[in-house]
Design an enzyme around this catalytic site. Structure first.
Site, short mmCIF file in Angstrom:
data_model
loop_
_atom_site.label_atom_id
_atom_site.label_comp_id
_atom_site.label_asym_id
_atom_site.label_seq_id
_atom_site.Cartn_x
_atom_site.Cartn_y
_atom_site.Cartn_z
N CYS A 107 0.83 -1.22 0.00
CA CYS A 107 0.00 0.00 0.00
C CYS A 107 0.86 1.26 0.00
CB CYS A 107 -1.00 -0.03 1.15
SG CYS A 107 -2.29 1.23 0.97
N HIS A 208 -3.89 -5.19 0.72
CA HIS A 208 -3.38 -5.51 2.06
C HIS A 208 -3.45 -7.01 2.34
CE1 HIS A 208 -2.81 -1.47 3.84
NE2 HIS A 208 -3.64 -1.14 2.87
N GLU A 210 -1.96 -8.69 4.45
CA GLU A 210 -1.90 -8.99 5.90
C GLU A 210 -3.28 -9.10 6.54
OE1 GLU A 210 -1.34 -6.11 4.56
OE2 GLU A 210 -2.02 -4.48 5.87
#
Ligand SMILES: [Mn+2]
Length: 233
Positions: A107, A208, A210
């Site tokens: 990002c 993202h 994660e």
């Protein structure tokens, strides 16, 4: 080396920052890496010590980069920057690139990579977007497709030319920096992945992973590939 050490710039001390930071730490520790958080004080020392200690670096999400860094004035739509993070992360990424360390830029991290290599950003994409590119509520699930270049590192890693991703950004890469190739795009034309030509190992994505990895074996592949590269280095 069994357990590589991965440096991540410290995102902040608030509960929100710690929650967001923890997502990256979990994904890396889950694949067998040790994480070193890099504070924004004593920048010169932090950079030289982390280059010695860390086998790779993950540049995480965060606030908008100060537009002055890519020679623009801030538009009203540009978010509140974090000058301390900019001051650490720009020279750290530059030094990590020179040392050819394995990199994972997520990002803001991907936007930082673009800016470090001389590229620019679109300061706000809301007026142009046709997909929900900022959807915090649905951050653990996919909200838009990404079209991948089949012959790219990511295309080979996913074994597909289309994947589904979450999206938590309101800015995007505009002009690409020197030596960067766009390898993933949203259907409405925004850059979602970059690769550094001829560089040993660098993943750069606008989404993202994660927040998706706990439920997505596909997104876990990114962390595993990165940690494997750090281990090999
Ligand atoms: Mn997006």
């Amino acid at each position: 080396m069994l357990q590589p050490t991965i440096g991540i710039p410290l995102m902040g001390q608030s509960l929100f920052h710690r929650y967001m930071q923890q997502k990256y730490i979990r994904c890396l520790e889950h694949t067998g890496a040790e994480v070193l958080l890099l504070p924004t004080d004593n920048i010169t020392e932090v950079i030289s010590q982390s280059l010695q200690r860390c086998h790779g670096f993950l540049f995480p999400g965060g606030p908008d980069i100060q537009p002055g860094i890519y020679d623009q004035t801030a538009l009203p739509e540009c978010g509140e920057p974090d000058p301390a993070r900019d001051a650490l992360e720009l020279p750290l990424l530059q030094a990590a690139l020179e040392a050819e360390k394995p990199l994972f830029c997520i990002c803001r991290g991907m936007q930082l990579l673009n800016v470090v290599l001389g590229g620019t950003l679109i300061q706000d994409i809301k007026a142009e977007q046709e997909y929900p590119h900022f959807d915090f509520w649905h951050r653990t699930t996919a909200t838009h497709p990404v079209l991948l270049e089949p012959n790219s590192h990511l295309g080979r890693l996913f074994g597909s030319d289309i994947i589904s991703v979450n999206s938590l950004h309101h800015q995007a890469v505009d002009l690409t920096g020197k030596g960067l190739t766009v390898t993933g795009q949203s259907p409405d034309g925004f850059v979602e992945a970059l690769e550094v030509d001829g560089y040993p190992f660098c993943l750069a994505v606008q989404w993202h992973p994660e927040h998706m990895a706990a439920r997505s074996a596909e997104q876990q592949k990114l962390f595993r590939a990165f940690v494997d590269a750090c281990r090999a280095g």
